[in-house]
Motif scaffolding. Structure first.
Motif, PDB file in Angstrom:
ATOM      1  N   GLU A  13       0.829  -1.203   0.000  1.00 34.26           N
ATOM      2  CA  GLU A  13       0.000   0.000   0.000  1.00 34.26           C
ATOM      3  C   GLU A  13       0.864   1.255   0.000  1.00 34.26           C
ATOM      4  OE1 GLU A  13      -3.162   0.390   2.762  1.00 34.26           O
ATOM      5  OE2 GLU A  13      -4.059  -1.527   2.190  1.00 34.26           O
ATOM      6  N   TYR A  17       0.783   4.113  -2.828  1.00 36.53           N
ATOM      7  CA  TYR A  17       0.547   5.510  -2.461  1.00 36.53           C
ATOM      8  C   TYR A  17       1.628   6.406  -3.044  1.00 36.53           C
ATOM      9  CZ  TYR A  17      -0.251   9.695   0.294  1.00 36.53           C
ATOM     10  OH  TYR A  17      -0.493  10.997   0.668  1.00 36.53           O
ATOM     11  N   HIS A  51      -7.522   5.162  -2.187  1.00 37.59           N
ATOM     12  CA  HIS A  51      -7.641   4.789  -3.602  1.00 37.59           C
ATOM     13  C   HIS A  51      -8.594   5.740  -4.343  1.00 37.59           C
ATOM     14  CE1 HIS A  51      -5.200   1.198  -3.342  1.00 37.59           C
ATOM     15  NE2 HIS A  51      -5.825   0.891  -2.223  1.00 37.59           N
TER      16      HIS A  51
END
Length: 71
Positions: A13, A17, A51
């Motif tokens: 993640e 990002y 997201h």
């Protein structure tokens, strides 16, 4: 979920990002400022699924390629 999966998921993640932020930083200056303003506003709401920002960047990239003004 085991410890390894949890750590690995967090690292993935984080990588996603950072890639998303690189896309945002590649936007023209006024579009990037609009993105940062939207991001700041959404973060005041509290916990969000980041997201969502991918979709916002998609919209801003389309607007930039079509030379639409940011208001």
């Amino acid at each position: 979920m085991g410890l390894f999966e949890k750590i690995n998921g967090q690292l993935n993640e984080k990588k996603e990002y950072k890639e998303m932020m690189k896309r945002a930083e590649a936007l023209p200056k006024d579009y990037f400022h609009a993105f940062k303003a939207i991001q700041s506003y959404v973060f005041t709401i509290g916990t969000v699924n980041w997201h969502l920002f991918d979709e916002i960047i998609d919209i801003l990239e389309i607007g930039a390629t079509e030379d639409k003004p940011v208001k």
